[in-house]
Write an enzyme that holds these catalytic residues in place. Structure first.
Site, PDB file in Angstrom:
ATOM      1  N   PRO A   2      41.536 -62.446 -88.353  1.00  0.00           N
ATOM      2  CA  PRO A   2      42.160 -61.147 -88.049  1.00  0.00           C
ATOM      3  C   PRO A   2      41.101 -60.055 -87.991  1.00  0.00           C
ATOM      4  O   PRO A   2      40.290 -59.932 -88.894  1.00  0.00           O
ATOM      5  CB  PRO A   2      43.135 -60.921 -89.209  1.00  0.00           C
ATOM      6  CG  PRO A   2      42.710 -61.849 -90.283  1.00  0.00           C
ATOM      7  CD  PRO A   2      41.929 -62.954 -89.653  1.00  0.00           C
ATOM      8  N   GLU A   3      41.093 -59.315 -86.921  1.00  0.00           N
ATOM      9  CA  GLU A   3      40.180 -58.185 -86.802  1.00  0.00           C
ATOM     10  C   GLU A   3      40.978 -56.898 -86.983  1.00  0.00           C
ATOM     11  O   GLU A   3      42.187 -56.937 -87.208  1.00  0.00           O
ATOM     12  CB  GLU A   3      39.474 -58.231 -85.439  1.00  0.00           C
ATOM     13  CG  GLU A   3      38.580 -59.469 -85.329  1.00  0.00           C
ATOM     14  CD  GLU A   3      37.212 -59.169 -84.750  1.00  0.00           C
ATOM     15  OE1 GLU A   3      36.740 -58.035 -84.889  1.00  0.00           O
ATOM     16  OE2 GLU A   3      36.627 -60.075 -84.154  1.00  0.00           O
ATOM     17  N   HIS A  91      50.403 -73.606 -97.340  1.00  0.00           N
ATOM     18  CA  HIS A  91      49.496 -72.445 -97.298  1.00  0.00           C
ATOM     19  C   HIS A  91      50.201 -71.105 -97.478  1.00  0.00           C
ATOM     20  O   HIS A  91      49.591 -70.059 -97.265  1.00  0.00           O
ATOM     21  CB  HIS A  91      48.667 -72.406 -96.006  1.00  0.00           C
ATOM     22  CG  HIS A  91      47.970 -73.677 -95.679  1.00  0.00           C
ATOM     23  ND1 HIS A  91      47.086 -74.304 -96.549  1.00  0.00           N
ATOM     24  CD2 HIS A  91      48.028 -74.470 -94.578  1.00  0.00           C
ATOM     25  CE1 HIS A  91      46.628 -75.411 -95.989  1.00  0.00           C
ATOM     26  NE2 HIS A  91      47.188 -75.541 -94.802  1.00  0.00           N
ATOM     27  N   ARG A 109      42.800 -70.905 -95.119  1.00  0.00           N
ATOM     28  CA  ARG A 109      41.419 -71.031 -95.610  1.00  0.00           C
ATOM     29  C   ARG A 109      41.186 -70.314 -96.932  1.00  0.00           C
ATOM     30  O   ARG A 109      40.109 -70.414 -97.516  1.00  0.00           O
ATOM     31  CB  ARG A 109      40.443 -70.544 -94.530  1.00  0.00           C
ATOM     32  CG  ARG A 109      40.507 -71.462 -93.306  1.00  0.00           C
ATOM     33  CD  ARG A 109      39.535 -71.074 -92.234  1.00  0.00           C
ATOM     34  NE  ARG A 109      38.147 -71.234 -92.651  1.00  0.00           N
ATOM     35  CZ  ARG A 109      37.112 -70.926 -91.885  1.00  0.00           C
ATOM     36  NH1 ARG A 109      37.315 -70.436 -90.690  1.00  0.00           N
ATOM     37  NH2 ARG A 109      35.888 -71.092 -92.325  1.00  0.00           N
TER      38      ARG A 109
END
Ligand code: ZN
Length: 270
Positions: A2-3, A91, A109
């Protein structure tokens, strides 16, 4: 990853569900994120009312009386609005519960972060030295010209330096430099005032276009049961090595610059 645009779109997406709401519970299924979730997180935040939902760089701050919950999506995180009883997927590490609504962190992650910080979050070591916001009013030709004087580093690396400007990741650095017609290796200190102005405009335009693209997928982004939810965009150079430049047709080149893949058109960018 995500930016800044994804984080801002997330902020806009979740704000209506949590602003002015009281945190009624926390469900931690896996505390082992980039920083371990505080053991007493429930005692720290339950009962607090969210007064503001703000973004600083790629951090989301849920500001409450007395402190803020600092949330970062890391490399792969996303937040969704769900019913608290909805069965978690793999997750789905943590839920913040607001009565009949939950904000669910999905992070394969586990580089994300959920941290309660007592007091002013802007003084937290993670945030205290962040540079200026590229969508804020202080990001101007004057600012960039001043910030680049005497700097020998390539302009792309300077754009991505979070102590100078916060939240311009690799994708938007590549795209902005293409839009401004500036070669990514150009030494920052050599940029004229006019080119600084063009680059500032290009950074803003690129981010605003990404926000617009994300806005159209906002519904899916926040509510979907599907995949990560990061929005796909139409890039000019990013991830287009050897493909023809959309402007001039020359092959897009790729180089390693400061450990990051750098895409550019040697014809359009000088
Ligand atoms: Zn070109």
């Amino acid at each position: 990853m995500p930016e800044l645009p994804e984080v801002e779109i997330t902020r806009r997406g979740i704000e209506p569900f949590i602003l002015g709401k009281t945190i009624t519970g926390v469900a931690v299924r896996n505390p082992n994120l980039r920083r371990r979730v505080q053991r007493n997180i429930e005692r720290l935040i339950v009962g607090r009312l969210v007064e503001r939902v703000v973004r600083r760089g790629k951090y989301l701050l849920f500001e409450c009386e007395g402190g803020s919950l600092i949330v970062h999506l890391g490399m792969s995180g996303s937040l969704r609005v769900v019913e608290p009883q909805a069965p978690p997927r793999k997750h789905d590490h943590l839920d913040l519960i607001f009565g009949g609504t939950a904000l669910r962190l999905h992070d394969p992650r586990r580089f994300g972060m959920v941290l309660w910080n007592e007091g002013d979050a802007s003084r937290h070591p993670l945030l205290a030295r962040l540079g200026i916001e590229p969508l804020g009013e202080h990001f101007s030709a004057e600012f960039l010209h001043r910030a680049t004087r005497g700097r020998n580093v390539g302009i792309k690396q300077l754009l991505m330096n979070a102590n100078v400007i916060v939240g311009i990741g690799n994708i938007y650095a590549n795209e902005s430099l293409f839009a401004a017609g500036i070669h990514p290796r150009t030494r920052a200190g050599r940029l004229s005032r006019a080119r600084c102005g063009r680059l500032v405009a290009a950074v803003r335009d690129t981010l605003v276009a990404a926000l617009a693209a994300g806005g159209s997928s906002l519904r899916d982004f926040v509510h979907s049961d599907g995949a990560s939810g990061y929005f796909q965009q139409h890039y000019y150079v990013y991830d287009r090595a050897t493909l023809p430049c959309r402007v001039c047709g020359a092959a897009i080149r790729v180089a390693r610059l400061g450990q990051r893949s750098t895409f550019y058109c040697a014809t359009c960018q000088k």
